[in-house]
Design a protein around this motif. Structure first.
Motif, short mmCIF file in Angstrom:
data_model
loop_
_atom_site.label_atom_id
_atom_site.label_comp_id
_atom_site.label_asym_id
_atom_site.label_seq_id
_atom_site.Cartn_x
_atom_site.Cartn_y
_atom_site.Cartn_z
N ASN A 210 0.83 -1.21 0.00
CA ASN A 210 0.00 0.00 0.00
C ASN A 210 0.85 1.25 0.00
O ASN A 210 0.53 2.25 -0.68
N ARG A 211 1.94 1.23 0.75
CA ARG A 211 2.82 2.40 0.82
C ARG A 211 3.50 2.66 -0.52
O ARG A 211 3.58 3.81 -0.97
N ILE A 236 0.27 18.82 -1.78
CA ILE A 236 0.36 17.43 -2.23
C ILE A 236 -0.29 16.50 -1.21
O ILE A 236 -1.05 15.59 -1.57
N ALA A 237 0.00 16.72 0.07
CA ALA A 237 -0.58 15.88 1.11
C ALA A 237 -2.10 16.01 1.14
O ALA A 237 -2.82 15.00 1.26
N SER A 243 -1.33 13.23 6.00
CA SER A 243 -0.66 14.34 6.69
C SER A 243 0.64 14.68 6.00
O SER A 243 1.23 13.85 5.29
N VAL A 244 1.11 15.90 6.21
CA VAL A 244 2.40 16.32 5.65
C VAL A 244 3.52 15.45 6.22
O VAL A 244 4.46 15.07 5.52
N GLY A 245 3.40 15.10 7.50
CA GLY A 245 4.40 14.25 8.12
C GLY A 245 4.50 12.89 7.45
O GLY A 245 5.60 12.37 7.22
N TYR A 246 3.33 12.29 7.14
CA TYR A 246 3.36 10.98 6.48
C TYR A 246 3.92 11.10 5.06
O TYR A 246 4.66 10.22 4.59
N THR A 257 13.74 14.09 -0.27
CA THR A 257 12.67 14.86 0.36
C THR A 257 11.64 15.22 -0.70
O THR A 257 11.92 15.15 -1.91
N VAL A 258 10.46 15.60 -0.26
CA VAL A 258 9.41 15.97 -1.21
C VAL A 258 9.87 17.15 -2.07
O VAL A 258 9.79 17.11 -3.30
N SER A 259 10.35 18.20 -1.43
CA SER A 259 10.74 19.41 -2.16
C SER A 259 11.88 19.13 -3.12
O SER A 259 11.90 19.64 -4.25
N ARG A 260 12.83 18.30 -2.69
CA ARG A 260 13.96 17.99 -3.57
C ARG A 260 13.49 17.21 -4.79
O ARG A 260 13.95 17.45 -5.91
N TRP A 261 12.54 16.27 -4.58
CA TRP A 261 12.06 15.48 -5.71
C TRP A 261 11.28 16.33 -6.69
O TRP A 261 11.43 16.20 -7.91
N VAL A 262 10.45 17.23 -6.17
CA VAL A 262 9.70 18.15 -7.04
C VAL A 262 10.67 19.01 -7.85
O VAL A 262 10.52 19.18 -9.07
N ARG A 263 11.66 19.57 -7.16
CA ARG A 263 12.63 20.44 -7.86
C ARG A 263 13.38 19.67 -8.95
O ARG A 263 13.58 20.19 -10.06
N GLN A 264 13.79 18.43 -8.66
CA GLN A 264 14.52 17.66 -9.65
C GLN A 264 13.65 17.34 -10.85
O GLN A 264 14.12 17.36 -12.01
#
Length: 328
Positions: A210-211, A236-237, A243-246, A257-264
């Motif tokens: 599921n994850r 996105i969350a 949650s943002v934490g999850y 990280t989320v931000s790094r993946w988006v930027r890339q």
């Protein structure tokens, strides 16, 4: 990733259908096959071995496949065979279910049960996926009602699986040999989640599956919304009701990280645009803006940090020397 290609063009015309029948029997399982085009048969297929999962894009003249009880007793690879139709029409029957499929149709059959498949229309084509039944963490009796039934291939998890299959089919030479088992694991997770969703049995899946599926859905959402400068972790969350934490934990498992993946993703897409001769007239800042970079100076610094060259210089070199596009 191990790849095998076979096509009827390389075979004398009188022997083509027999050759195709032999190859399909070896590829899937023993089947009865017939066609009105045995005298001028055309067919081609590629087999991509991704660990235990096999993906095979194929295109062929209209024909019929039948898996009978006698042939099942002769040999049974014990597979679930998924098929995503990209051209033509299919009529599939198994387990007292008979359904017609058109473009973007998705279905699954069980090689341990008799089935009948008629492919018709102009040059039927699709992408098949075969997974050992033992790798799907769902009871067989829960999957049986789904055999030969239409599964949505244009939305939700079906769209993820169909899109992933067609992308694998089109990316010639884009993967290393070591990528095969990892890609196979992704396909097993997607196929398992698709079946579980279809029978409303997500709770029967291991948490890890599921994850993984949720991570793929999040990444797909990000790639479709790179143009939005407000594509923040919070947005996105919220779109996925987590949650943002999850969300951060999902990407921590991916060693980023989320931000790094988006930027890339934004940088890779913009780099591809810069190398596209068809976009050579568009200003660099406009291409960056299309991918969600609001400030040209911020984009230029990020691009140079990632690739060691200013975006304008990269564009000149790429258009002059034909540097390959960056993968999306």
């Amino acid at each position: 990733m191990i790849e095998t290609v076979f096509r009827c063009d390389d075979i004398p015309q009188a022997d083509r259908f027999d050759y195709w029948r032999e190859q399909m029997t070896n590829l899937v399982a023993p089947m009865e096959m017939s066609s009105d085009h045995t005298g001028d048969f055309q067919g081609q297929a590629r087999v991509l071995e991704l660990g235990a999962a096999h993906v095979w894009p194929t295109k062929f003249h209209p024909m019929r496949f039948r898996r009978t009880p006698k042939l099942i007793r002769q040999s049974d690879p014990e597979l679930y065979h998924f098929s995503f139709l990209v051209q033509g029409n299919l009529q599939v029957s198994q387990a007292r279910q008979e359904t017609a499929f058109v473009r973007d149709g998705l279905y699954v059959v069980d090689t341990s049960r008799p089935y009948d498949c008629v492919a018709y229309g102009e040059s039927p084509a699709g992408v098949g996926l075969e997974i050992p039944k033992a790798m799907i963490p769902l009871p067989y009796d829960r999957i049986d009602p789904l055999l030969a039934r239409p599964i949505p291939g244009h939305e939700g998890i079906g769209a993820l699986l169909g899109g992933f299959l067609t992308r694998l089919a089109s990316d010639d030479g884009a993967y290393r040999l070591s990528d095969g088992p990892r890609l196979g694991n992704v396909l097993v997770d997607l196929a398992s989640s698709l079946l579980a969703h279809a029978i409303e049995a997500e709770s029967a899946l291991p948490p890890e599956t599921n994850r993984h599926t949720l991570t793929l859905r999040v990444k797909n959402f990000i790639q479709r919304n790179l143009h939005d400068p407000q594509l923040t972790p919070a947005a996105i969350a919220a779109a996925h009701h987590i949650s943002v934490g999850y969300l951060h934990r999902l990407f921590r498992d991916e060693d980023t990280t989320v931000s790094r993946w988006v930027r890339q993703q934004r940088l890779d897409r913009t780099r591809r645009d810069l190398a596209d001769p068809g976009l050579s007239a568009a200003p660099v800042h406009e291409l960056a803006s299309r991918r969600g970079f609001s400030h040209p100076a911020v984009f230029s610094r990020a691009f140079r940090a990632a690739y060691g060259i200013p975006p304008s210089d990269y564009r000149q070199l790429a258009l002059k020397s034909g540097v390959p596009d960056a993968p999306p």
